[in-house]
Every structure is written in C-alpha cells, then in structure tokens.
Design an enzyme around this catalytic site. Structure first.
Site, mmCIF file in Angstrom:
data_model
loop_
_atom_site.group_PDB
_atom_site.id
_atom_site.type_symbol
_atom_site.label_atom_id
_atom_site.label_comp_id
_atom_site.label_asym_id
_atom_site.label_seq_id
_atom_site.Cartn_x
_atom_site.Cartn_y
_atom_site.Cartn_z
ATOM 1 N N HIS A 45 -2.622 -65.722 6.069
ATOM 2 C CA HIS A 45 -2.001 -64.459 5.663
ATOM 3 C C HIS A 45 -2.169 -64.158 4.171
ATOM 4 O O HIS A 45 -1.907 -63.032 3.739
ATOM 5 C CB HIS A 45 -0.510 -64.466 6.000
ATOM 6 C CG HIS A 45 -0.220 -64.541 7.471
ATOM 7 N ND1 HIS A 45 -0.679 -63.613 8.370
ATOM 8 C CD2 HIS A 45 0.480 -65.446 8.201
ATOM 9 C CE1 HIS A 45 -0.272 -63.923 9.588
ATOM 10 N NE2 HIS A 45 0.425 -65.042 9.517
ATOM 11 N N ARG A 70 -3.252 -73.741 5.196
ATOM 12 C CA ARG A 70 -3.118 -73.200 6.553
ATOM 13 C C ARG A 70 -4.343 -72.359 6.843
ATOM 14 O O ARG A 70 -4.676 -71.443 6.085
ATOM 15 C CB ARG A 70 -1.850 -72.359 6.703
ATOM 16 C CG ARG A 70 -1.750 -71.731 8.093
ATOM 17 C CD ARG A 70 -0.388 -71.209 8.410
ATOM 18 N NE ARG A 70 0.010 -70.098 7.559
ATOM 19 C CZ ARG A 70 1.107 -69.363 7.781
ATOM 20 N NH1 ARG A 70 1.894 -69.629 8.810
ATOM 21 N NH2 ARG A 70 1.421 -68.380 6.958
ATOM 22 N N GLU A 153 4.655 -71.515 17.563
ATOM 23 C CA GLU A 153 5.248 -70.242 17.177
ATOM 24 C C GLU A 153 5.100 -69.187 18.269
ATOM 25 O O GLU A 153 5.189 -67.981 17.996
ATOM 26 C CB GLU A 153 4.631 -69.746 15.868
ATOM 27 C CG GLU A 153 3.111 -69.768 15.826
ATOM 28 C CD GLU A 153 2.556 -69.424 14.455
ATOM 29 O OE1 GLU A 153 3.277 -68.827 13.642
ATOM 30 O OE2 GLU A 153 1.381 -69.752 14.191
ATOM 31 N N ASP A 179 7.243 -65.420 14.316
ATOM 32 C CA ASP A 179 6.423 -65.173 15.498
ATOM 33 C C ASP A 179 7.067 -65.761 16.748
ATOM 34 O O ASP A 179 6.970 -65.181 17.837
ATOM 35 C CB ASP A 179 5.024 -65.755 15.308
ATOM 36 C CG ASP A 179 4.149 -64.886 14.417
ATOM 37 O OD1 ASP A 179 4.179 -63.661 14.578
ATOM 38 O OD2 ASP A 179 3.443 -65.433 13.562
#
Length: 260
Positions: A45, A70, A153, A179
């Site tokens: 992200h 990540r 998630e 999420d």
C-alpha cells in the site's frame, strides 16, 4: 543467530514495529533510532518500489533495527530481490490456504527447506552473516534469520487458519483487522473492541500458542495493542510514517489556532 525482531519475540515480549510507506531514506533512518525492533517497508500500500526498499535497508543498516517488507503478492522474483537486498523479514498479504503459505515459505528459504535461488548481494558483504564461511553455511544462517509471516485478513483465511499455521517454516501470522472485518460483513476499521474481529483475534492467538507461531496485528492505538500484548501478541505494526506525520501536523495546527 537471530535478528532484533526475532529476539524481541523469543524473549517472551512483543516486538514493536511501524510501517514505512514514504520513499524517504531520511525519515526511515530517523525512525530506526526511535526504539523500534523492526521497520516494515510497505510495498503493498505504500509508495515504495524495489529500489526504495534497497535504499531504505541501506539507510537503517547501522541502527540494528530489523528491515522487514510487506509484499503485494506472493511473487518469487520480488521476494528474491528483497532478500538479496538485505531484507530479513517478509509479510505476504491475503493468504487463504496452506498451499499459498507453503509457496511463500519456499520462496523465502534456500534448499532443502525451500527453493530460493542462491545469489546474495548485500547480505553476503555486511553484518554478522559474513562471519560464516562458505555458501552452505551462509544459506543455513540466512534461512534462520529470515522471518516468514503471512497475513490472515479474510473470512477464507480465518476458516483455514489452523491449516495455514501448521505450515512448516512459517514464523508468524499478521492479522489485518480492517480487511478481516470487511470480509466478515462489517465495516473497515482497526482496534476493534467488539464484534467478529475480536473473536477472530482470540482464535488466532490460541492457534498461535498451540502451533508455536508468532501472532501480530496492525494497530493505531498503543493502549489497544498493549492489551493484546498482555494476551500473548508477539508483534505489532503500530501506525506508520505518513499517519504519524499527518497527525503531528494536524495537532500542531490545532494547538496554534486554538481549535478543539
């Protein structure tokens, strides 16, 4: 041989990290000395690419803080590049099956544990790894020092949580509360005090203790995270560089203008 992030967990405490989302080596370097056990470069992200991850890993190297990243998906090429750049922990998002977890673990590990291709660059020239002679010794130490974490998630990931946690070589589960909430029929959000996410967290913590897998979560409230740590949470990703900067700026303006 272990990283600072691994040692914090092994001691029975909770490793504290934060997200790095801005491609700024200067900001990351300063945060590395704030007291964190690790910094998580967010290639899912955040506004980071592989070159940014390399440069940030270089910038924080002297601090002793563990560089983690990540990834956006289980991509063996991306995983290899990050590990060869010196990243010592990886997080794979949206994992929903043991098969996906196995594929991720294999990509992070040299044979015979996995399928990582041998060709270390930065890891072979700096730090404690250089005290081990020969490719085989390096591979063994590297396998031990890389932390492999997958995210639960989604409802499907939660349903298959036990199978995922039984994956050989998997070190951690990272709960994505926002999420996960949405997948379970709720709203987006974090730091849930009630509802299905709370029950999911309890289940994952219980499974983590049963399988010897570290459990972590994203949080923006230190008090909330502390309460989970007291229940056995092994690591937390607490906020991030951009949210911290925005919050500090907002607070400063508010204090200046006198607004409440």
């Amino acid at each position: 041989m272990s990283t600072r992030f691994q040692r914090a967990i092994a001691s029975g405490g909770t490793a504290v990290t934060t997200n790095i989302m801005a491609p700024s080596t200067t900001l990351a370097e300063h945060l590395a000395y704030a007291g964190y056990d690790g910094l998580v470069m967010d290639l899912q992200h955040g506004a980071l690419d592989l070159a940014d991850a390399l440069h940030i890993t270089q910038a924080i190297g002297a601090s002793g803080v563990t560089p983690l990243a990540r990834i956006a998906a289980i991509d063996t090429g991306v995983i290899a590049r990050l590990l060869d750049s010196g990243v010592l922990g990886l997080i794979a998002p949206m994992v929903e099956s043991r098969e996906e977890a196995e594929r991720f673990v294999a990509a992070c590990s040299y044979p015979p544990e996995g399928s990582r291709s041998f060709g270390p660059q930065r890891p072979a020239i700096y730090g404690e790894l250089t005290t081990y002679g020969g490719p085989a010794a390096f591979a063994d130490v590297a396998n031990a020092m890389v932390t492999r974490i997958v995210q639960i998630e989604t409802a499907a990931g939660l349903e298959h949580a036990e199978a995922i946690m039984s994956t050989p070589g998997l070190d951690g589960i990272y709960i994505g509360p926002s999420d996960l909430s949405r997948s379970l029929g709720g709203d987006y959000g974090v730091d849930w005090a009630e509802g299905p996410v709370v029950d999911a967290i309890e289940r994952i913590l219980d499974l983590g203790a049963r399988y010897g897998v570290a459990v972590g979560i994203y949080s923006i409230d230190p008090h909330y995270a502390r309460a989970l740590a007291d229940k056995g949470l092994s690591f937390v990703v607490l906020g991030g560089d951009i949210p911290f900067a925005v919050q500090a700026a907002t607070d400063s303006i508010t204090r200046f203008t006198g607004n409440k």
